[in-house]
Design a protein around this motif. Structure first.
Motif, short mmCIF file in Angstrom:
data_model
loop_
_atom_site.label_atom_id
_atom_site.label_comp_id
_atom_site.label_asym_id
_atom_site.label_seq_id
_atom_site.Cartn_x
_atom_site.Cartn_y
_atom_site.Cartn_z
N LEU A 185 0.51 9.98 -12.71
CA LEU A 185 -0.61 9.64 -11.85
C LEU A 185 -1.95 10.03 -12.47
O LEU A 185 -2.98 9.46 -12.12
N ASN A 186 -1.94 10.99 -13.39
CA ASN A 186 -3.17 11.40 -14.09
C ASN A 186 -4.30 11.65 -13.10
O ASN A 186 -5.35 11.00 -13.12
N SER A 187 -4.09 12.63 -12.19
CA SER A 187 -4.98 12.84 -11.06
C SER A 187 -6.18 13.73 -11.40
O SER A 187 -6.50 14.66 -10.66
N CYS A 188 -6.86 13.48 -12.49
CA CYS A 188 -8.09 14.20 -12.80
C CYS A 188 -9.26 13.51 -12.10
O CYS A 188 -9.17 12.34 -11.72
N VAL A 189 -10.35 14.23 -11.93
CA VAL A 189 -11.52 13.69 -11.23
C VAL A 189 -12.24 12.69 -12.15
O VAL A 189 -12.57 13.00 -13.29
N GLY A 190 -12.47 11.49 -11.62
CA GLY A 190 -13.13 10.45 -12.41
C GLY A 190 -12.18 9.38 -12.88
O GLY A 190 -12.56 8.50 -13.67
N ASN A 191 -10.95 9.43 -12.38
CA ASN A 191 -9.96 8.42 -12.76
C ASN A 191 -9.76 7.44 -11.60
O ASN A 191 -9.69 7.85 -10.45
N CYS A 192 -9.71 6.16 -11.91
CA CYS A 192 -9.47 5.14 -10.88
C CYS A 192 -8.66 4.01 -11.49
O CYS A 192 -9.21 3.02 -11.98
N VAL A 193 -7.34 4.19 -11.49
CA VAL A 193 -6.44 3.20 -12.07
C VAL A 193 -5.37 2.86 -11.05
O VAL A 193 -4.75 3.77 -10.47
N LEU A 194 -5.15 1.60 -10.80
CA LEU A 194 -4.12 1.16 -9.87
C LEU A 194 -2.83 0.94 -10.64
O LEU A 194 -2.74 0.06 -11.50
N ILE A 195 -1.83 1.78 -10.38
CA ILE A 195 -0.55 1.66 -11.06
C ILE A 195 0.56 1.41 -10.04
O ILE A 195 0.41 1.70 -8.85
N PHE A 196 1.68 0.86 -10.52
CA PHE A 196 2.80 0.52 -9.65
C PHE A 196 4.07 1.17 -10.18
O PHE A 196 4.28 1.23 -11.40
N ASN A 197 4.90 1.65 -9.26
CA ASN A 197 6.23 2.09 -9.66
C ASN A 197 7.09 0.89 -10.02
O ASN A 197 6.64 -0.26 -9.94
N LYS A 198 8.32 1.13 -10.40
CA LYS A 198 9.17 0.04 -10.89
C LYS A 198 9.41 -1.03 -9.83
O LYS A 198 9.41 -2.23 -10.12
N GLU A 199 9.60 -0.58 -8.58
CA GLU A 199 9.91 -1.54 -7.51
C GLU A 199 8.72 -2.46 -7.24
O GLU A 199 8.84 -3.70 -7.28
N TRP A 200 7.56 -1.87 -7.00
CA TRP A 200 6.38 -2.67 -6.68
C TRP A 200 5.78 -3.33 -7.91
O TRP A 200 5.03 -4.30 -7.80
N GLY A 201 6.12 -2.82 -9.08
CA GLY A 201 5.71 -3.48 -10.32
C GLY A 201 6.39 -4.82 -10.50
O GLY A 201 5.94 -5.66 -11.29
N VAL A 202 7.51 -5.02 -9.78
CA VAL A 202 8.21 -6.31 -9.80
C VAL A 202 7.85 -7.13 -8.58
O VAL A 202 7.58 -8.34 -8.68
N ILE A 203 7.82 -6.49 -7.40
CA ILE A 203 7.60 -7.22 -6.14
C ILE A 203 6.21 -7.86 -6.11
O ILE A 203 6.07 -9.06 -5.78
N ALA A 204 5.17 -7.09 -6.43
CA ALA A 204 3.80 -7.60 -6.32
C ALA A 204 3.55 -8.80 -7.25
O ALA A 204 3.05 -9.84 -6.80
N PRO A 205 3.89 -8.72 -8.55
CA PRO A 205 3.69 -9.90 -9.40
C PRO A 205 4.56 -11.09 -8.98
O PRO A 205 4.13 -12.24 -9.11
N LEU A 206 5.77 -10.80 -8.48
CA LEU A 206 6.65 -11.90 -8.07
C LEU A 206 6.04 -12.68 -6.92
O LEU A 206 6.00 -13.93 -6.95
N LEU A 207 5.52 -11.97 -5.91
CA LEU A 207 4.96 -12.64 -4.73
C LEU A 207 3.62 -13.32 -5.03
O LEU A 207 3.33 -14.39 -4.49
N ASN A 208 2.83 -12.70 -5.88
CA ASN A 208 1.44 -13.13 -6.02
C ASN A 208 1.14 -13.91 -7.29
O ASN A 208 0.03 -14.42 -7.43
#
Length: 343
Positions: A185-208
């Motif tokens: 997650l790299n939760s340092c201050v000043g980071n803003c990256v949208l990442i997906f776990n394995k499940e949603w890394g497949v579901i979101a691209p599949l649907l959209n």
């Protein structure tokens, strides 16, 4: 002693997003020339995206001859792409060039949600256009009965609602982060990256992306096949004495259909396929994709919103004339532009 001094010096030389906070993310160090080039290139892309889509919006709103169900879909898509250029791309530009997010966690979530919402909505609008064109060409007799302003408005509202609820739901529920450890997650201050776990890394691209992209590809292939068939039928009905002209017109139609459909699908796939492939693969590779590569792929996707006015506007004569009238009359203040009429 020398080793300790060198380590302290290295730490002091590291630029931080927030120098007064110990848990700040490191700031990217780029050459000034490179930063200037990046800002210049992305600002040009943002301006082209915003003003190109504003031109489409104003053209359809101003000229009644352009107010058809098909063009209402294009109008809504232009609004989506214009908002992407205004509300998302400028902040993504600063984040990429500086390597920092300066607006806090809450606005990071808002930005990520809007980014997803408008990107998904833009893709789904392209899919709506393909469905509309398929019905117009392959079922012209019932097209006017089925495709009305009311039915198009319903589908546009559904597209906006789905994109918004899907995106904001994922980001604020953080369902895409389930199972990821703190290091990922790299939760340092000043980071803003949208990442997906394995499940949603497949579901979101599949649907959209993959399902809409497959629908678009199949429909455009069918449209091209029917367009060729119709051109051949028209050609066969032409008088025998006009055989040379007949074949020429038929070939021109086929080439124009192939060129338009090829550009539509080619630009769409070129812009979005690399990003969605990476989104699916990256979680299974331990998120090893470099940040600069990922940001570059995001901007390739943004470029689709810049190209949409060119594809769905400049390729049609009525839009070309509408753009010319608007530019001459309202931008250049050309006095004789009042004589220009959109037919």
């Amino acid at each position: 002693m020398d080793t300790l001094f060198m380590n302290k010096t290295d730490v002091d030389n590291v630029l931080l997003c927030f120098p007064n906070q110990l848990d700040s993310c490191p700031r990217l160090q780029r050459f000034s020339v490179l930063k200037g080039a990046m800002y210049g290139f992305m600002l040009a892309a943002i301006l082209m995206t915003v003003f190109g889509n504003l031109l489409v919006i104003f053209s359809i709103s101003h000229f009644k001859q352009l107010q058809s169900p098909t063009n209402f879909i294009i109008l809504s898509m232009a609004l989506v792409d214009c908002l992407l250029g205004c509300l998302v791309m400028p902040f993504s530009m600063v984040r990429w060039v500086e390597g920092c997010w300066f607006l806090g966690d809450f606005f990071c979530q808002i930005h990520s949600s809007l980014d997803m919402t408008l990107s998904i909505a833009s893709i789904l609008h392209l899919c709506l256009v393909s469905v509309d064109r398929y019905m117009a060409i392959c079922d012209p007799l019932s097209y006017r009965m089925k495709v009305t302003n009311g039915s198009v408005a319903v589908w546009i509202v559904v597209t906006w609602l789905f994109s918004c609820l899907f995106s904001f739901g994922i980001v604020f529920s953080k369902v895409n982060l389930i199972g990821l450890d703190e290091q990922m997650l790299n939760s340092c201050v000043g980071n803003c990256v949208l990442i997906f776990n394995k499940e949603w890394g497949v579901i979101a691209p599949l649907l959209n992306f993959y399902i809409p992209g497959t629908i678009m590809s199949c429909l455009y292939l069918k449209i091209f096949h029917v367009a060729r068939k119709q051109a051949k039928m028209i050609s066969d009905r032409t008088a025998v004495g006009l055989a040379g002209e007949k074949n020429q017109v038929s070939e021109q139609r086929e080439r124009k259909a192939a060129k338009t459909l090829g550009i539509v699908m080619g630009v769409f796939l070129l812009c979005w396929l690399p990003f969605f492939l990476t989104t699916v693969i990256d979680p299974f590779l331990g998120f090893s994709t470099p940040v600069d590569v990922f940001d570059a792929l995001i901007w390739f996707g943004y470029f689709n919103s810049m190209f949409n006015p060119l594809i769905y506007g400049f390729f049609y004569p009525r839009f070309q004339k509408a753009f010319r009238i608007i530019i001459l009359r309202y931008v250049c203040r050309f006095t004789n532009s009042s004589n220009l009429v959109l037919q």
